[in-house]
Write a protein that holds these residues in place. Structure first.
Motif, PDB file in Angstrom:
ATOM      1  N   ILE A   1     -13.615  -1.073  -1.386  1.00 38.88           N
ATOM      2  CA  ILE A   1     -12.465  -0.963  -0.494  1.00 38.88           C
ATOM      3  C   ILE A   1     -12.878  -0.617   0.924  1.00 38.88           C
ATOM      4  O   ILE A   1     -12.062  -0.634   1.828  1.00 38.88           O
TER       5      ILE A   1
ATOM      6  N   LYS B   1      -6.799   0.112   5.449  1.00 41.56           N
ATOM      7  CA  LYS B   1      -7.584   0.783   4.408  1.00 41.56           C
ATOM      8  C   LYS B   1      -8.585   1.775   4.976  1.00 41.56           C
ATOM      9  O   LYS B   1      -8.928   2.773   4.326  1.00 41.56           O
TER      10      LYS B   1
ATOM     11  N   PHE C   1      -3.161  -3.960   3.736  1.00 40.73           N
ATOM     12  CA  PHE C   1      -4.267  -3.166   3.206  1.00 40.73           C
ATOM     13  C   PHE C   1      -5.549  -3.429   3.982  1.00 40.73           C
ATOM     14  O   PHE C   1      -6.313  -2.507   4.297  1.00 40.73           O
TER      15      PHE C   1
ATOM     16  N   PRO D   1      -4.064   0.943  -2.321  1.00 38.36           N
ATOM     17  CA  PRO D   1      -3.437  -0.354  -2.602  1.00 38.36           C
ATOM     18  C   PRO D   1      -2.612  -0.271  -3.875  1.00 38.36           C
ATOM     19  O   PRO D   1      -2.906   0.522  -4.781  1.00 38.36           O
TER      20      PRO D   1
ATOM     21  N   ARG E   1     -13.788   2.114   2.750  1.00 35.48           N
ATOM     22  CA  ARG E   1     -13.141   3.178   3.500  1.00 35.48           C
ATOM     23  C   ARG E   1     -13.923   4.466   3.323  1.00 35.48           C
ATOM     24  O   ARG E   1     -14.691   4.625   2.384  1.00 35.48           O
TER      25      ARG E   1
ATOM     26  N   ILE F   1       0.836  -1.191   0.000  1.00 34.32           N
ATOM     27  CA  ILE F   1       0.000   0.000   0.000  1.00 34.32           C
ATOM     28  C   ILE F   1       0.876   1.249   0.000  1.00 34.32           C
ATOM     29  O   ILE F   1       2.074   1.195   0.292  1.00 34.32           O
TER      30      ILE F   1
END
Length: 233
Positions: A183, A63, A59, A94, A185, A8
């Motif tokens: 992802i 994340k 990650f 990532p 986030r 990352i």
């Protein structure tokens, strides 16, 4: 996925607060670097604002650190003991495969410059640092920590690919109703956490929980927080 080795980029930029925000951004980068050491992850500085971290499950664990991190403290430059509020923006990206995000070489402007991290006479002879400008989007990435141009160019390209991927993800959020980012986030504009130094307390606003012993957390003791925020997925 947690058992897999992942790579990352953590990019931290000072936001509201002038010089204090820049110092806070540096403190946050050191916090993640120290946490990486505790986790036996590998780290490498890409430039002054970006840290590359490699390791098992990195990650998956970090994340959800993307967003605005607010600090409340008395800056070292404050003469009258007043508490200031500053913010820094964190983006966790990532590493993306070339096949997932393809970049047209004609869209890239490449610039070479002297690395600020290198000393001695070589810095005057060879411009080893690389800056890439993606002309269609205006995105800019740099890498200056490696000794050779080609290494820095490759790293800058990897970072650009990650940023383009992030932009595509955010575009989906804007254009597709009900779409939830894969992802998991918060967007970078979201204030996710407050670090209150006078009260030695960290509060994550998404999970509604606070932790004490702030100095230890900023020194890299992040595990109790990341374990909780992983549940946000």
């Amino acid at each position: 996925m947690e058992s897999a080795s992942q790579n990352i980029y953590i990019e931290v930029r000072g936001a509201t607060g002038g010089d204090e925000a820049k110092m806070w951004a540096n403190d946050l980068l050191r916090m993640y670097q120290r946490y990486a050491v505790k986790k036996n992850w590998k780290t490498a500085w890409i430039d002054d604002q970006t840290l590359r971290v490699s390791g098992l499950g990195v990650f998956d664990e970090l994340k959800n650190e993307s967003g605005v991190h607010r600090v409340q403290r008395i800056p070292s430059t404050e003469r009258h003991g007043r508490i200031h509020t500053s913010t820094a923006t964190i983006v966790v990206l990532p590493e993306i495969k070339e096949t997932d995000v393809q970049i047209n070489p004609a869209d890239i402007e490449v610039q070479f410059f002297h690395s600020s991290s290198q000393g001695g006479q070589n810095v005057q002879k060879v411009s080893t640092a690389v800056r890439l400008i993606h002309k269609p989007t205006g995105l800019v990435t740099t890498s200056q920590r490696e000794r050779f141009q080609e290494q820095n160019r490759r790293i800058a390209m990897d970072l650009l690919r990650a940023k383009l991927w992030e932009r595509q993800e955010e575009e989906k959020l804007r254009t597709i109703a009900g779409y939830r980012s894969l992802i998991g986030r918060g967007l970078r504009a979201e204030k996710i956490r407050t670090y209150n130094f006078p009260q030695s307390r960290v509060t994550d606003h998404r999970v509604g929980k606070s932790w004490g012993n702030l100095e230890a957390i900023v020194d890299g003791d992040l595990g109790k927080i990341t374990e909780r925020t992983k549940l946000l997925n």
